[in-house]
Enzyme design. Structure first.
Site, mmCIF file in Angstrom:
data_model
loop_
_atom_site.group_PDB
_atom_site.id
_atom_site.type_symbol
_atom_site.label_atom_id
_atom_site.label_comp_id
_atom_site.label_asym_id
_atom_site.label_seq_id
_atom_site.Cartn_x
_atom_site.Cartn_y
_atom_site.Cartn_z
ATOM 1 N N ALA A 202 14.575 69.974 0.779
ATOM 2 C CA ALA A 202 15.123 70.928 -0.181
ATOM 3 C C ALA A 202 13.991 71.546 -1.006
ATOM 4 C CB ALA A 202 16.149 70.220 -1.063
ATOM 5 N N THR B 283 17.936 73.035 2.881
ATOM 6 C CA THR B 283 16.948 73.891 2.240
ATOM 7 C C THR B 283 17.246 73.865 0.746
ATOM 8 O OG1 THR B 283 15.925 76.104 2.237
ATOM 9 C CG2 THR B 283 18.326 76.016 2.503
ATOM 10 N N VAL C 179 9.661 72.719 4.276
ATOM 11 C CA VAL C 179 9.873 72.453 2.855
ATOM 12 C C VAL C 179 10.574 73.663 2.258
ATOM 13 C CG1 VAL C 179 8.785 71.922 0.644
ATOM 14 C CG2 VAL C 179 7.797 71.016 2.754
ATOM 15 N N CYS C 180 11.626 73.419 1.492
ATOM 16 C CA CYS C 180 12.340 74.478 0.785
ATOM 17 C C CYS C 180 12.814 75.550 1.782
ATOM 18 C CB CYS C 180 11.437 75.048 -0.308
ATOM 19 S SG CYS C 180 12.277 76.005 -1.582
ATOM 20 N N THR C 181 12.540 76.827 1.483
ATOM 21 C CA THR C 181 13.040 77.902 2.350
ATOM 22 C C THR C 181 12.212 78.077 3.618
ATOM 23 O OG1 THR C 181 11.798 79.504 1.015
ATOM 24 C CG2 THR C 181 14.127 79.183 0.470
#
Length: 327
Positions: free
Chosen positions: A165, A132, A112-114
């Protein structure tokens, strides 16, 4: 379906929503269909971690137990989920080593995300498509050239690996995985409970056209951007837009691209697609009416645009992605 163990990796500086958002989805699925998931959280040594917002999370167990041979959820999870946050910028080497050793053993690997940076640092994304948070896509592509970074989708599936993202897109991905594991009705029930979309398509853009494109510096061009957004059903040819900006078509096209980062035609295409998508999600209007209101002219023209952008026709898009509240 046999019970699946889901392991959430946590660390100092983790983004709390990257953990709790997907976790609430899977916990809701377990409450709906008991025996589906066994959900665990783990830090390197089992110690509490402090999130980027200052919240303290107390994990269930230690990742290092798996390294010493202890039989824990960390040893062989079905789904290994790696969240993002400030702690991914300079991760503990032992955490990267653990992911490198155990990531390949998970049947499903999710970030998830970074969190994608941690998977990439462990070499788990080499040769893979991934995404990301939009603000870090360029950095990920530069730091890890072996990763095929896709900056626009809210999540990307490549085999057993799924990357999402920023922040709330982790919920979208979790709903998609629940739908895959159980069925659409369970995912719909969870979406209603959480008051979110059933699930947004993975290739939906991370942000709106207006946020994705730069705002022009000159007022005449900013006026054209506003006009396009407010009047997608009008003549939006380069000649018509250039006349509105009081520029020659050639000068207008060059200036618009230089100041917004996209060509006028591409900008218009994106606005019309987003306008049509929102009408499908938020109104009961028919496809023919929406195609005219969005500037496509005919349902067939809108159908081609949706197939190219989303891989699905407008009617199917509406069936799958309309918010529960509209139903």
């Amino acid at each position: 379906m046999p019970q699946r163990t889901l392991l959430f990796v946590v660390f100092d500086g983790v983004q709390s929503l990257d953990v709790t958002g997907p976790l609430e989805v899977f916990a809701g699925a377990e409450a709906h269909t008991p025996g589906t998931y066994r959900i665990r959280t783990a830090s390197l040594d089992g110690a509490p971690v402090r999130t980027s917002s200052g919240l303290t999370l107390v994990p269930d167990e230690a990742l290092t137990g798996a390294l010493t041979g202890a039989r824990t959820a960390a040893a062989d999870p079905h789904t290994l989920l790696v969240p993002g946050g400030e702690g991914t910028h300079a991760p503990a080497p032992r955490l990267v080593d653990w992911l490198r050793a155990h990531g390949p053993r998970a049947e499903r690997l999710v970030s998830v995300c970074t969190g994608a940076f941690l998977l990439a640092a462990a070499g788990l994304l080499d040769g893979r498509r991934a995404t990301t948070h939009w603000a870090y896509c360029e950095q990920l592509a530069q730091d890890r050239p072996a990763v095929r970074v896709e900056p626009e989708p809210i999540y990307v599936r490549d085999g057993r690996i799924a990357t999402s993202a920023g922040v709330t897109s982790g919920i979208d991905l979790a709903l998609a995985l629940v739908e895959e594991d159980l069925d659409r009705d369970v995912a719909l029930c969870l979406a209603r409970h959480l008051v979110v979309f059933l699930r947004r398509p993975g290739n939906q853009a991370q942000f709106s056209v207006q946020l994705a494109a730069q705002t022009a510096l000159r007022e005449p061009l900013r006026d054209v951007q506003r006009w396009i957004t407010e009047h997608p059903d009008t003549d939006l040819s380069v000649d018509a837009l250039a006349a509105r900006a009081a520029l020659s078509p050639r000068h207008f096209a060059r200036a618009f691209r230089d100041e917004t980062g996209v060509t006028p035609g591409r900008y218009v295409d994106r606005v019309r697609l987003e306008h049509a998508r929102r009408l499908l999600e938020d109104t009961p209007d028919g496809v023919e009416e929406i195609s005219r209101a969005s500037g496509y002219g005919t349902p067939e023209a809108m159908r081609r645009a949706f197939l190219k952008a989303f891989g699905t026709a407008p009617a199917e898009y509406r069936r799958r992605f309309r918010p529960a509240a509209v139903d």
